[in-house]
Each structure stands twice: as structure tokens, then as C-alpha cells.
Motif scaffolding. Sequence first.
Motif, PDB file in Angstrom:
ATOM      1  N   LEU A 170       0.834  -1.199   0.000  1.00 28.70           N
ATOM      2  CA  LEU A 170       0.000   0.000   0.000  1.00 28.70           C
ATOM      3  C   LEU A 170       0.869   1.249   0.000  1.00 28.70           C
ATOM      4  O   LEU A 170       0.588   2.215  -0.725  1.00 28.70           O
ATOM      5  N   ASN A 171       1.930   1.242   0.788  1.00 30.20           N
ATOM      6  CA  ASN A 171       2.838   2.379   0.852  1.00 30.20           C
ATOM      7  C   ASN A 171       3.482   2.624  -0.512  1.00 30.20           C
ATOM      8  O   ASN A 171       3.568   3.774  -0.965  1.00 30.20           O
ATOM      9  N   ASN A 172       3.906   1.557  -1.165  1.00 26.97           N
ATOM     10  CA  ASN A 172       4.488   1.709  -2.500  1.00 26.97           C
ATOM     11  C   ASN A 172       3.473   2.278  -3.481  1.00 26.97           C
ATOM     12  O   ASN A 172       3.799   3.149  -4.305  1.00 26.97           O
ATOM     13  N   SER A 173       2.223   1.801  -3.403  1.00 25.67           N
ATOM     14  CA  SER A 173       1.172   2.309  -4.298  1.00 25.67           C
ATOM     15  C   SER A 173       0.924   3.798  -4.048  1.00 25.67           C
ATOM     16  O   SER A 173       0.796   4.583  -4.996  1.00 25.67           O
ATOM     17  N   VAL A 174       0.861   4.178  -2.774  1.00 23.05           N
ATOM     18  CA  VAL A 174       0.633   5.591  -2.438  1.00 23.05           C
ATOM     19  C   VAL A 174       1.797   6.446  -2.938  1.00 23.05           C
ATOM     20  O   VAL A 174       1.592   7.555  -3.461  1.00 23.05           O
ATOM     21  N   GLN A 175       3.011   5.953  -2.810  1.00 20.13           N
ATOM     22  CA  GLN A 175       4.168   6.708  -3.298  1.00 20.13           C
ATOM     23  C   GLN A 175       4.111   6.876  -4.816  1.00 20.13           C
ATOM     24  O   GLN A 175       4.409   7.957  -5.340  1.00 20.13           O
ATOM     25  N   ARG A 176       3.721   5.811  -5.527  1.00 21.51           N
ATOM     26  CA  ARG A 176       3.606   5.918  -6.980  1.00 21.51           C
ATOM     27  C   ARG A 176       2.527   6.915  -7.371  1.00 21.51           C
ATOM     28  O   ARG A 176       2.719   7.748  -8.261  1.00 21.51           O
ATOM     29  N   ILE A 177       1.379   6.853  -6.681  1.00 22.64           N
ATOM     30  CA  ILE A 177       0.282   7.784  -6.988  1.00 22.64           C
ATOM     31  C   ILE A 177       0.715   9.215  -6.681  1.00 22.64           C
ATOM     32  O   ILE A 177       0.450  10.137  -7.459  1.00 22.64           O
ATOM     33  N   THR A 178       1.390   9.397  -5.530  1.00 26.07           N
ATOM     34  CA  THR A 178       1.841  10.738  -5.148  1.00 26.07           C
ATOM     35  C   THR A 178       2.810  11.304  -6.178  1.00 26.07           C
ATOM     36  O   THR A 178       2.693  12.465  -6.588  1.00 26.07           O
ATOM     37  N   SER A 179       3.758  10.487  -6.598  1.00 28.54           N
ATOM     38  CA  SER A 179       4.714  10.984  -7.590  1.00 28.54           C
ATOM     39  C   SER A 179       4.019  11.239  -8.927  1.00 28.54           C
ATOM     40  O   SER A 179       4.337  12.208  -9.618  1.00 28.54           O
ATOM     41  N   SER A 180       3.019  10.403  -9.261  1.00 28.52           N
ATOM     42  CA  SER A 180       2.264  10.615 -10.499  1.00 28.52           C
ATOM     43  C   SER A 180       1.482  11.921 -10.431  1.00 28.52           C
ATOM     44  O   SER A 180       1.467  12.710 -11.385  1.00 28.52           O
ATOM     45  N   VAL A 181       0.842  12.161  -9.290  1.00 31.11           N
ATOM     46  CA  VAL A 181       0.072  13.403  -9.123  1.00 31.11           C
ATOM     47  C   VAL A 181       1.012  14.602  -9.159  1.00 31.11           C
ATOM     48  O   VAL A 181       0.718  15.627  -9.789  1.00 31.11           O
ATOM     49  N   ALA A 182       2.158  14.486  -8.497  1.00 29.44           N
ATOM     50  CA  ALA A 182       3.118  15.595  -8.476  1.00 29.44           C
ATOM     51  C   ALA A 182       3.601  15.894  -9.901  1.00 29.44           C
ATOM     52  O   ALA A 182       3.717  17.068 -10.299  1.00 29.44           O
ATOM     53  N   THR A 183       3.858  14.852 -10.650  1.00 27.57           N
ATOM     54  CA  THR A 183       4.300  15.044 -12.034  1.00 27.57           C
ATOM     55  C   THR A 183       3.201  15.690 -12.865  1.00 27.57           C
ATOM     56  O   THR A 183       3.452  16.624 -13.652  1.00 27.57           O
ATOM     57  N   SER A 184       1.969  15.205 -12.694  1.00 29.13           N
ATOM     58  CA  SER A 184       0.840  15.770 -13.442  1.00 29.13           C
ATOM     59  C   SER A 184       0.623  17.230 -13.071  1.00 29.13           C
ATOM     60  O   SER A 184       0.358  18.069 -13.935  1.00 29.13           O
ATOM     61  N   VAL A 185       0.728  17.542 -11.789  1.00 33.46           N
ATOM     62  CA  VAL A 185       0.545  18.930 -11.348  1.00 33.46           C
ATOM     63  C   VAL A 185       1.636  19.807 -11.952  1.00 33.46           C
ATOM     64  O   VAL A 185       1.374  20.928 -12.411  1.00 33.46           O
ATOM     65  N   GLU A 186       2.851  19.289 -11.954  1.00 30.06           N
ATOM     66  CA  GLU A 186       3.959  20.077 -12.487  1.00 30.06           C
ATOM     67  C   GLU A 186       3.775  20.336 -13.981  1.00 30.06           C
ATOM     68  O   GLU A 186       4.014  21.447 -14.447  1.00 30.06           O
ATOM     69  N   THR A 187       3.325  19.342 -14.705  1.00 30.05           N
ATOM     70  CA  THR A 187       3.170  19.526 -16.156  1.00 30.05           C
ATOM     71  C   THR A 187       1.938  20.359 -16.493  1.00 30.05           C
ATOM     72  O   THR A 187       1.903  21.015 -17.538  1.00 30.05           O
ATOM     73  N   ASN A 188       0.936  20.346 -15.636  1.00 27.33           N
ATOM     74  CA  ASN A 188      -0.318  21.040 -15.938  1.00 27.33           C
ATOM     75  C   ASN A 188      -0.556  22.241 -15.033  1.00 27.33           C
ATOM     76  O   ASN A 188      -1.698  22.667 -14.840  1.00 27.33           O
ATOM     77  N   LYS A 189       0.484  22.825 -14.466  1.00 27.05           N
ATOM     78  CA  LYS A 189       0.284  23.900 -13.496  1.00 27.05           C
ATOM     79  C   LYS A 189      -0.335  25.145 -14.133  1.00 27.05           C
ATOM     80  O   LYS A 189      -1.101  25.840 -13.484  1.00 27.05           O
ATOM     81  N   ASP A 190      -0.047  25.419 -15.401  1.00 27.24           N
ATOM     82  CA  ASP A 190      -0.676  26.579 -16.055  1.00 27.24           C
ATOM     83  C   ASP A 190      -2.176  26.353 -16.204  1.00 27.24           C
ATOM     84  O   ASP A 190      -2.985  27.256 -15.937  1.00 27.24           O
ATOM     85  N   GLN A 191      -2.552  25.150 -16.604  1.00 33.71           N
ATOM     86  CA  GLN A 191      -3.980  24.848 -16.758  1.00 33.71           C
ATOM     87  C   GLN A 191      -4.684  24.877 -15.404  1.00 33.71           C
ATOM     88  O   GLN A 191      -5.811  25.348 -15.292  1.00 33.71           O
ATOM     89  N   ILE A 192      -3.993  24.355 -14.354  1.00 31.51           N
ATOM     90  CA  ILE A 192      -4.590  24.358 -13.013  1.00 31.51           C
ATOM     91  C   ILE A 192      -4.794  25.796 -12.542  1.00 31.51           C
ATOM     92  O   ILE A 192      -5.833  26.124 -11.946  1.00 31.51           O
ATOM     93  N   ALA A 193      -3.836  26.657 -12.819  1.00 32.43           N
ATOM     94  CA  ALA A 193      -3.972  28.058 -12.420  1.00 32.43           C
ATOM     95  C   ALA A 193      -5.167  28.694 -13.108  1.00 32.43           C
ATOM     96  O   ALA A 193      -5.932  29.454 -12.490  1.00 32.43           O
TER      97      ALA A 193
END
Length: 160
Positions: free
Chosen positions: A93-116
Motif C-alpha cells: 500500500l505504501n508503494n502504491s501511495v508513493q507511486r500515486i503521489t509521484s504521479s500526481v506531483a508530475t501531473s501537477v507540475e506539467t499542468n500547473k498553467d492549466q490548473i492556475a
Amino acid sequence: MEIVLYVAALVAAIAFLILCVSLGMTLFTVKDTVKDLTKVLGDIEGQMQGITRETTFLLEKTNSLAEDIQDKSQQLNTVVGAVKGIGESVNGLNNSVQRITSSVATSVETNKDQIAQVVQWSNVAMGIADKWKERKTDEVQITTLTSDEAQKKRFWKRSK
């Protein structure tokens, strides 16, 4: 010379008598000692029987405790296995959460202009919604005041 023979025989007889009396006294003393020893050995035999019973009881109790410990050890082994499985699940579960967190962080970083932009548009939409609510509240208050004034006028007309 005959007398010497008689005296020698008499001395030998007296010596033999002293020897027999000494031997008798020694045998009586040994007889008392053997009686005491027999009594002590009887007591020791009784104590040994008691010790044997106690030893047998303790051996049975020890065997019972050994079986109980073995049963509890087997039960504990199943508990340890279950805890190990839980630990592995938590790690997964911890590994899954880490993968999801890094995936979300990557998505946020790539889409930060759209999120803004989405945040700005949502702020605008919330502002419009707040204005709309204020306008509705004002209309309800005006309607309430108007109906209250109408009731007061009716009341005054009736009292005249």
C-alpha cells in the motif's frame, strides 16, 4: 610341670572367657546399632517413596506444560505469519501511495498553467454564485417587507 599346664589351661580359659564376653558385648552394641540403622533406613525408604510421588507429579506437570507451550507456540507462529502478511500488505500500500503521489506531483507540475486557469475561473464562478445568492436574498427581503406592509395596511383598514 603339670601345674604349669593347669595354670596355662586356666589362663587360656580365662582369656577365652574374656574374649567371649568382649565379643558378646561388641555383638550387643552392633545389634543396637543395626536396629537404629534399620529404623533410619525405614524412614529413608518412606521419604524416598514421598519423593518418588512428588517427582512423578512434577514430571506429569512438566509434560503438560511442555504440551501447552508447544500448542501456544504453534498458535503464535500463525499470528506471526498473519502479522508478516499485514506488514507486506502495508508495504505494498505504501508503494502504491508513493507511486500515486509521484504521479500526481508530475501531473501537477506539467499542468500547473492549466490548473492556475481552472482556479481563476472557479474563483470567478464562485464570485458570480455569491452575487446571485445576494440578489436572491435581497429579492426575498423586499418581497417579505412588501407583504408585511400589505398586512399592516389591511389591519389599519379593518380597525377604522
